[in-house]
Every structure is written in structure tokens, then in C-alpha cells.
Design an enzyme around this catalytic site. Structure first.
Site, mmCIF file in Angstrom:
data_model
loop_
_atom_site.group_PDB
_atom_site.id
_atom_site.type_symbol
_atom_site.label_atom_id
_atom_site.label_comp_id
_atom_site.label_asym_id
_atom_site.label_seq_id
_atom_site.Cartn_x
_atom_site.Cartn_y
_atom_site.Cartn_z
ATOM 1 N N GLU A 62 17.623 51.128 -22.524
ATOM 2 C CA GLU A 62 17.726 49.759 -22.054
ATOM 3 C C GLU A 62 16.584 48.946 -22.657
ATOM 4 O O GLU A 62 15.438 49.386 -22.665
ATOM 5 C CB GLU A 62 17.590 49.801 -20.524
ATOM 6 C CG GLU A 62 18.137 48.629 -19.818
ATOM 7 C CD GLU A 62 19.650 48.703 -19.570
ATOM 8 O OE1 GLU A 62 20.310 49.685 -20.006
ATOM 9 O OE2 GLU A 62 20.164 47.767 -18.964
ATOM 10 N N GLU A 78 17.898 58.069 -11.004
ATOM 11 C CA GLU A 78 17.019 57.286 -11.880
ATOM 12 C C GLU A 78 17.011 55.822 -11.454
ATOM 13 O O GLU A 78 17.968 55.356 -10.863
ATOM 14 C CB GLU A 78 17.561 57.307 -13.324
ATOM 15 C CG GLU A 78 17.654 58.672 -13.929
ATOM 16 C CD GLU A 78 18.343 58.636 -15.301
ATOM 17 O OE1 GLU A 78 18.861 57.568 -15.695
ATOM 18 O OE2 GLU A 78 18.361 59.682 -15.949
ATOM 19 N N ARG A 98 25.586 47.394 -26.922
ATOM 20 C CA ARG A 98 26.788 48.004 -26.365
ATOM 21 C C ARG A 98 28.058 47.328 -26.882
ATOM 22 O O ARG A 98 29.061 47.983 -27.117
ATOM 23 C CB ARG A 98 26.771 47.922 -24.835
ATOM 24 C CG ARG A 98 28.014 48.556 -24.256
ATOM 25 C CD ARG A 98 27.887 48.804 -22.792
ATOM 26 N NE ARG A 98 27.998 47.571 -22.033
ATOM 27 C CZ ARG A 98 28.112 47.520 -20.719
ATOM 28 N NH1 ARG A 98 28.097 48.639 -20.022
ATOM 29 N NH2 ARG A 98 28.214 46.384 -20.093
ATOM 30 N N ASP A 120 24.177 38.628 -9.543
ATOM 31 C CA ASP A 120 24.967 39.822 -9.855
ATOM 32 C C ASP A 120 25.804 40.229 -8.658
ATOM 33 O O ASP A 120 26.938 40.660 -8.780
ATOM 34 C CB ASP A 120 24.043 41.007 -10.183
ATOM 35 C CG ASP A 120 23.438 40.856 -11.560
ATOM 36 O OD1 ASP A 120 23.584 39.769 -12.149
ATOM 37 O OD2 ASP A 120 22.824 41.822 -12.028
ATOM 38 N N ASP A 161 29.658 40.812 -8.448
ATOM 39 C CA ASP A 161 30.280 42.079 -8.042
ATOM 40 C C ASP A 161 31.256 41.870 -6.896
ATOM 41 O O ASP A 161 32.262 42.567 -6.789
ATOM 42 C CB ASP A 161 29.208 43.099 -7.651
ATOM 43 C CG ASP A 161 28.429 43.582 -8.874
ATOM 44 O OD1 ASP A 161 28.930 43.407 -10.001
ATOM 45 O OD2 ASP A 161 27.323 44.120 -8.706
ATOM 46 N N LYS A 168 17.717 52.001 -11.982
ATOM 47 C CA LYS A 168 18.635 51.246 -12.829
ATOM 48 C C LYS A 168 17.874 50.047 -13.361
ATOM 49 O O LYS A 168 17.452 49.179 -12.597
ATOM 50 C CB LYS A 168 19.852 50.791 -12.030
ATOM 51 C CG LYS A 168 20.875 50.079 -12.881
ATOM 52 C CD LYS A 168 22.150 49.850 -12.106
ATOM 53 C CE LYS A 168 23.315 49.495 -13.009
ATOM 54 N NZ LYS A 168 23.089 48.371 -13.886
ATOM 55 N N LYS A 205 23.436 49.718 -6.082
ATOM 56 C CA LYS A 205 22.628 48.521 -6.316
ATOM 57 C C LYS A 205 21.949 48.081 -5.033
ATOM 58 O O LYS A 205 22.573 48.058 -3.975
ATOM 59 C CB LYS A 205 23.530 47.399 -6.816
ATOM 60 C CG LYS A 205 24.105 47.695 -8.189
ATOM 61 C CD LYS A 205 23.681 46.616 -9.168
ATOM 62 C CE LYS A 205 24.746 46.347 -10.180
ATOM 63 N NZ LYS A 205 24.895 44.956 -10.512
ATOM 64 N N SER A 252 30.452 51.627 -18.981
ATOM 65 C CA SER A 252 29.630 51.040 -17.931
ATOM 66 C C SER A 252 29.704 51.967 -16.715
ATOM 67 O O SER A 252 30.251 53.057 -16.799
ATOM 68 C CB SER A 252 30.064 49.617 -17.624
ATOM 69 O OG SER A 252 31.269 49.612 -16.961
ATOM 70 N N LEU A 253 29.135 51.557 -15.603
ATOM 71 C CA LEU A 253 29.098 52.437 -14.427
ATOM 72 C C LEU A 253 29.822 51.776 -13.273
ATOM 73 O O LEU A 253 29.837 50.550 -13.165
ATOM 74 C CB LEU A 253 27.652 52.665 -14.000
ATOM 75 C CG LEU A 253 26.774 53.526 -14.905
ATOM 76 C CD1 LEU A 253 25.333 53.468 -14.421
ATOM 77 C CD2 LEU A 253 27.266 54.968 -14.911
HETATM 78 S S1 IVH Z 1 23.393 55.636 -17.768
HETATM 79 C C1 IVH Z 1 28.081 56.069 -18.977
HETATM 80 N N1 IVH Z 1 21.100 55.105 -16.697
HETATM 81 O O1 IVH Z 1 23.547 50.046 -16.454
HETATM 82 C C2 IVH Z 1 27.063 55.014 -18.670
HETATM 83 N N2 IVH Z 1 22.478 53.294 -17.345
HETATM 84 O O2 IVH Z 1 26.055 49.380 -15.196
HETATM 85 C C3 IVH Z 1 25.725 55.616 -18.716
HETATM 86 N N3 IVH Z 1 21.482 51.106 -16.961
HETATM 87 O O3 IVH Z 1 25.430 50.045 -19.389
HETATM 88 C C4 IVH Z 1 24.687 54.679 -18.372
HETATM 89 N N4 IVH Z 1 19.594 51.823 -16.113
HETATM 90 O O4 IVH Z 1 22.987 49.344 -19.531
HETATM 91 C C5 IVH Z 1 22.224 54.603 -17.222
HETATM 92 N N5 IVH Z 1 19.009 54.796 -15.740
HETATM 93 C C6 IVH Z 1 20.116 54.287 -16.270
HETATM 94 C C7 IVH Z 1 20.338 52.903 -16.411
HETATM 95 C C8 IVH Z 1 21.537 52.442 -16.948
HETATM 96 C C9 IVH Z 1 20.305 50.753 -16.461
HETATM 97 C C10 IVH Z 1 22.517 50.138 -17.399
HETATM 98 C C11 IVH Z 1 23.182 50.456 -18.701
HETATM 99 C C12 IVH Z 1 24.636 50.573 -18.386
HETATM 100 C C13 IVH Z 1 24.741 49.772 -17.142
HETATM 101 C C14 IVH Z 1 25.930 50.177 -16.318
#
Ligand code: IVH
Length: 675
Positions: free
Chosen positions: A175, A115, A138, A35, A39, A117, A315, A84-85
Site C-alpha cells: 500500500e 493486520e 491496481r 467510506d 459502504d 488495514k 472496518k 479487493s476484500l
Molecule cells: S490484502 C486479495 N492487506 O485494502 C486482496 N489489503 O479493501 C488482498 N489493504 O486492495 C489484499 N491494508 O489496497 C491487504 N493489510 C492489508 C491491507 C490491504 C490495506 C487494501 C488493499 C486492498 C484493499 C481491499
């Protein structure tokens, strides 16, 4: 200052590479790079786009959420898109994020929620009046695959939200993941069956969720954890941390730990703490997600086309270590592909000893200028295959020379070629003994022709003694020939001759797979066998027809066409058919009785794009399935076309597997797949 044309070229290269790796990750579930390396590519492209906006493209992968939809599932639109983030690996960028957000909201201090990830795949669960009605991946962010039936196999996910009846509708975001121990259990089973190991828990979870048959899904334990919401009707939240409390009340699996903190310094501390404890969580984590706690503030901050402005993910760097690269060796694949491997002084990374790392291909070696004797930084992320990240140039031995891939192949006596436009070197000609051995081993393997007793050692002897110069020769072997070899007695020799003879009847898919056509694995071979039924029909097809088959991508089509355009290959197949008497026919899609869909009940509703309903019915029946007119708990699959009405609704209410026509086609082709 680099030449502008170089920059434009580099950007084009990056865009292509990013898209290729996204495809490998999301669709094939088989990533080539970590990853973090991925990135890094995205980051480099984003930086160049900022510096040279003239060469930026509006459809650049830096600006869109990837797409992980696959055919076979009905498509469902999310009420609120799944974004996504933005990612960061460094503290500075985290502080900049906070600064930007404070400026945007005109506040001095912000409350954040930190939180873990989770390294799984995103899912959206719709509960209506407290009842689970739908689970959707998604996809491209706007719409995803309806995987409700598969998600219902997750034992910890409640059908009804305790005390959640009053909530008219809620899209819960979370998730799906697989625990490390389940991942290990499945891989152990695979090893016992001599099947290749799965790469990492995330890819296995993703591959599992996208299985068309929920029974397969139920056999591999998936887990879920919830952390967010999309559309909400009939209730409301003002703070991010309240979600977790509600989820707990409703009985939804939630995050084991999370931190509500004031200001970015405290965020940083929470991230450090998370890093300390994350090894104990049941899910794999690759970072932290930082969210603005105040939900009104989230709305005010809004989002870009790709990601919200009120959240960022930090990350954790993949674990790295420095070690010496002793030697670059060449690994030979079943198709004769030659992959460079770094042989390392053993070093511990992420709890395991690493002594080999992939170098991917010639271009990668050149780009990183990796040389034998170099000190290198090796990285291991999760369960991914270790990779060489870079060379420690300060420690380079004085007399080291750039690694010449071609020269090494010559030295090793490999007669190889690199096709234009391809990164891979491949052994030429099947008379090459090394390639011939790999080819025979693969041909005889369990996942191909399944010839018992024809293992590595025997193959080696057969090739070295010149008894076998081509696959065809296997079928002419006599007991007397084998008796001259090591470890063969009358009994074992006649057993092997018999096993080879038996393989004449093997299903076409085994034969196609056994040929070792680049990119054509067992799954693709099954699709082809089911579609064409005989080798003759497959060999007469063309690119257009292949391209239309779901499960056969454009690269596979190219590979097949190029394979069949070589006379050496077609001649071998002809001889295997005419002289050796191989059957080369498939039972995959025919035979009603005991057919692949035996015992399955279908309901057809709405208008399908290509098939009439009658046609679809015939095909299902031909594969042993039953078609009935009303939806009930006994229905296994509902095939829905355009303007499907109450039956579709009922199917969804009951949580049945809903397919579109493409899904039905795929099921017809794949239902016999063992995995
Ligand atoms: S919140 C608006 N919280 O990471 C996006 N995502 O890189 C809100 N993910 O698509 C996502 N842990 O699949 C959120 N605690 C967490 C997460 C999380 C894993 C994943 C999720 C998202 C991706 C983005």
C-alpha cells in the site's frame, strides 16, 4: 412490501450513485461522502440484489473491482489479479465469515493473521532476481498503470532485495500512503499560497502517485508498506505470517504490528488491540484485515469474482458524536452553486472540534429529513469533511418542520434555479450581487487572473457602490473611481488599476478558470488552453472534439457546451476581448525555447496509435524537449507504442518513465502545470 417498480428504481439509483462516488474517489481523488456512507450504499444494493435477483445486473458495482486507471501511463497486466476484500463493520458478520470458512475447509479451528488495514492505495511491485523492475497500480484488478518511475522516488523502498537474488520473480503487494505530518506540511504550504487544502492523506497520496512528472512526486513524500504477494517464482511460502519475516530480511518496509492467532475469538481480541494502538502508526488505518494463515488453505478456499473467501476486512466505524443542529446555512461557491451547511453546537470528534458539517444538497436533506433544531449524529472519518449521518428522531423538538430548501433560498433573497437532472441549486443571472461578488473574487484570485489588491473587501465595495456590475466593468475602472472608496489612496488606487491592466496579458488558462464555469478548475483550464491556444478556437469547438481530450470528462464537456450556449456568457467574453482588450491566448503548448519540456530527453519506440513517430518528435521539440534514439540513464521519458521491443525493456530495467501516446499528449498539455 414496497412496490416492485420502486425497488427497481431504487436499485438503479444506487448503482448510479455508487458509480459516481467511485469515480469521485478513485479518479478525481475528491470524495463527497465518507467510506462508511459509501459502504452503506453498496450494502443496501447488495441486499436488494439478493432479495430481488430479477432486478440485479451482471455488471453491478457490487460484483466488480473498481477501476482507477487514468490515461497517461502505460498499461501493464498483473500476473495474478489484484482483488479487493469483502468489508464488514460488525462482529456478527465476522463470526459468520469464520463459520463459512471452517465449513468450506472442513476444519474446526483456523489460524488467522490479523493486520492493520492501511488507508492508502494498492500497488504491485515486481522484483526479478531481487531487482525492482516494475510498480503497477491496481487499476481494474486485471491491469493497472505503470507508475515505476514515481514509485522509485519513495526513499524507503529498496531497489534490490537483500539476499533476494535467488528469487526469480516476485510480485509484492502493498500500500502506498502518506503520513499525516507530510499531509499537514503540504496543506500548510498550500494555505500559504492561498490554494485549497487537500481533502485527506489517501486522496493526496493517490493524486501524487498519478502525477506524470516524477519530480512532482519526489517533492511530496510518499511511503510504502508491504503485506502480500501475487505471482512467485523461485521461492515459496506456506504461511501468511512468514511473508513479514521475509520482507524484513529483504529490507522491505512492513507492517509495524500484526497478530497470528487461533480462532475467531482471538481475532476479535486482536482487532480490539489494534484499535487501541493504531493511532501510533505512521500510516492511516481504517480497519483490520483478517487472513487465513495457511496459504494452502487460501488456495483451497479460492475467491469470488471480486474478493478472496479466505480474507475479510473489518472496518472501524468512523467516529461519531451527537450534537444539536442549530441552523442550516447556505454557502455560495464560485459558480453560484448553493450548498447547505449544518451549523452545529461544537462537539469533539476524532480529536478535533466540529462545528460545521456538509449536507451536500437538497435531496440529501430531504432523504435524511434533517431539520433545524434537530439532534443529529455527525461523523468524521480520517481527514474527511464532517458529515451529518442521521437525525436522532426521539429527540426531535415537537414543533419542528421539514426543511424547505427552496423557501429558504427565497427568504434569503437568492434568485436560484435547479436544472433538471442536477442536484445543485445555482444562483441565476450574473446581476445577482451575491453571485457577482463571488464571481469577481474568484476571477481575481491567485489561481485565476491573479489580480493583486482585488480581494474580498474591495470587491464588496465595488459591487455595493455599483461601480462594477459585471467583470467587464473592472477594466474600465479609473483611479478617480477608486479614490471614493474606503481605504484607497492615490498609490493604492493606481496600483490596483495597474494590476487590473496587467491581467489583460494573463495566459488563457487563467481566464478560462476565472470565468467560473461549473466543473472547470485550474487543471482542466490548462488542458483546454494548451489544446485550443485561443478563446476563439475554444468557443468554436463542439462536444465531440472536447470529449476526445484526455483530462476533459463528459460532465465537463456538457458544462462547457452549456456555458457557451448562453448568450450572456458569450457576450461577456466578446466584450472582454473587444472592449476591454484581454488577450485570451495561451503559451502553454508552444514555444520551443524555455518550453514546458525544456531539458527533457525522450526516446520514441514502437508504433503509436495516431501519431507517426515524426509527428510525435515535432510536437515534443515544439514544446522544448529533445528526442534521441537510444535509451540511457539520461533519458527522461520513453514513449512506447505497439510492438516496442528492446528499448522498452531497457527503459523498464532502468526504471524510466514509460508513456503511451495518450500519456505523451497529456504530458504535452500538462507539463506546464504548477502542480
Ligand atoms: S490484502 C486479495 N492487506 O485494502 C486482496 N489489503 O479493501 C488482498 N489493504 O486492495 C489484499 N491494508 O489496497 C491487504 N493489510 C492489508 C491491507 C490491504 C490495506 C487494501 C488493499 C486492498 C484493499 C481491499
Amino acid at each position: 412490501m414496497p412496490e416492485e417498480s420502486d425497488v427497481a428504481q431504487r436499485m438503479e439509483h444506487l448503482r448510479k450513485e455508487i458509480e459516481r462516488h467511485e469515480y469521485l474517489y478513485r479518479i478525481e481523488n475528491n470524495p463527497e461522502i465518507s467510506d462508511q456512507d459509501f459502504d452503506r450504499l453498496v450494502e443496501e444494493l447488495a441486499r436488494l440484489e439478493e432479495e430481488y435477483p430479477l432486478f440485479a445486473k451482471s455488471d453491478s458495482p457490487t460484483r466488480k473491482v473498481g477501476d482507477d486507471r487514468i490515461s497517461g501511463f502505460a498499461t501493464v497486466r498483473h500476473r495474478i489479479p489484484m482483488q479487493s476484500l469483502d468489508n464488514t463493520y460488525n462482529e456478527e458478520e465476522l463470526y459468520e465469515f469464520d463459520k463459512r470458512l471452517r465449513k468450506l475447509l472442513g476444519k474446526d479451528d483456523l489460524t488467522y493473521y490479523v493486520e492493520p488495514k492501511i488507508d492508502g492505495l494498492a500497488i504491485s511491485l515486481t522484483y526479478e532476481k531481487g531487482k525492482l523492475v516494475r510498480a503497477v497500480t491496481r487499476g481494474n484488478g486485471q491491469e493497472g498503470d505503470d507508475v515505476t518511475a514515481n514509485v522509485r522516488t519513495i526513499r524507503t523502498l529498496p531497489e534490490t532485495l537483500q539476499g533476494g537474488k535467488s528469487v526469480d520473480l516476485i510480485e509484492i503487494r502493498g500500500e502506498i500512503y502518506m503520513t499525516r505530518w507530510e499531509f499537514e506540511r503540504i496543506n500548510k504550504e498550500r494555505e500559504e499560497q492561498e490554494l485549497p487544502r487537500f481533502m485527506n492523506p489517501r486522496n493526496l497520496a493517490s493524486g501524487t502517485l498519478k502525477q506524470l512528472d516524477p519530480k512532482v512526486v519526489a517533492r511530496r513524500k510518499l511511503e510504502i508498506v508491504c503485506y502480500g504477494v501475487g505471482a512467485v517464482e523461485g521461492t515459496g511460502f506456506t504461511r501468511q505470517h512468514q511473508l513479514r519475516e521475509h520482507f524484513e530480511e529483504w529490507g522491505l518496509p512492513t507492517l509495524e504490528r500484526s497478530w497470528q492467532v487461533e480462532g475467531i475469538d482471538a481475532v476479535w481480541e486482536a482487532i480490539q488491540e489494534l484499535d487501541q494502538v493504531r493511532g501510533d502508526f505512521s500510516y492511516p488505518t481504517d480497519g483490520a484485515v483478517i487472513k487465513l494463515d495457511d496459504i494452502n488453505g487460501q488456495k483451497e478456499a479460492g475467491s469470488t469474482s471480486k474478493a478472496p473467501r479466505w480474507s475479510i476486512s473489518y472496518k472501524f466505524a468512523a467516529e461519531q458524536a451527537e450534537t444539536r443542529l442549530r441552523e442550516i446555512t447556505i454557502q455560495i461557491g464560485r459558480t453560484g452553486a448553493l450548498t447547505p451547511v449544518a451549523e452545529l453546537e461544537p462537539v469533539e470528534i476524532a480529536g478535533t472540534m466540529v462545528s460545521r458539517a456538509t449536507l451536500h444538497n437538497e435531496d440529501e436533506i430531504r432523504r435524511k429529513d434533517v431539520r433545524e433544531g434537530d439532534w443529529v449524529v455527525v461523523e468524521k472519518a480520517g481527514e474527511i469533511i464532517p458529515a451529518v449521518v442521521r437525525v436522532v428522531e426521539d429527540k426531535r423538538p415537537i414543533h419542528s418542520k421539514p426543511f424547505d430548501f427552496k423557501a429558504r433560498l427565497d427568504e434569503l433573497g437568492f434568485d436560484a434555479e435547479r436544472e433538471s437532472g442536477q442536484a445543485v441549486w445555482r444562483l441565476k443571472g450574473s446581476d445577482n450581487p451575491v453571485r457577482l461578488r463571488r464571481q469577481l473574487e474568484h476571477f481575481a484570485s491567485r489561481q485565476a487572473m491573479d489580480i493583486e489588491g482585488l480581494g474580498k473587501e474591495v470587491v464588496k465595495q465595488l459591487v455595493e457602490t455599483g461601480l462594477v456590475k459585471d467583470i467587464v466593468d473592472l477594466y474600465a475602472l479609473r483611479v478617480e473611481d477608486l479614490l471614493g472608496l474606503e481605504k484607497f489612496a492615490q498609490k493604492s488606487a493606481s496600483n490596483l488599476v495597474e494590476a487590473i491592466a496587467k491581467s489583460r496579458e494573463a495566459d488563457l488558462w487563467r481566464f478560462i478558470h476565472g470565468l467560473g464555469i461549473p466543473l472547470i478548475g485550474a487543471e482542466a483550464a490548462k488542458v483546454l488552453a494548451a489544446r485550443f491556444g485561443s478563446m476563439g478556437a475554444l468557443m468554436q469547438t463542439n462536444a465531440e472534439a472536447l470529449n476526445e481530450i484526455s483530462g476533459i470528462g463528459p460532465k465537463m464537456t456538457e458544462s462547457l457546451i452549456s456555458y457557451f450556449s448562453e448568450q450572456e456568457n458569450t457576450e461577456r467574453i466578446r466584450r472582454l476581448y473587444q472592449e476591454a482588450g484581454l488577450k485570451m491566448e495561451s503559451n502553454l503548448s508552444g514555444e520551443a525555447e524555455g518550453g514546458p519540456l525544456a531539458g527533457k530527453t525522450f526516446v520514441l519506440t514502437g508504433t503509436l496509435p495516431d501519431w507517426t513517430r515524426d509527428e510525435a518528435r515535432k510536437r515534443i521539440e515544439a514544446a522544448g524537449g529533445k528526442v534521441t534514439s537510444s535509451v540511457s540513464g539520461n533519458t527522461d521519458f520513453v514513449v512506447a507504442g505497439e510492438s516496442a521491443g528492446s528499448k522498452l525493456k531497457k527503459a523498464r530495467d532502468l526504471g524510466l518513465q514509460v508513456l503511451d501516446e495518450a500519456g505523451l499528449r497529456e504530458l504535452l498539455e500538462s507539463s506546464d502545470r504548477s502542480d
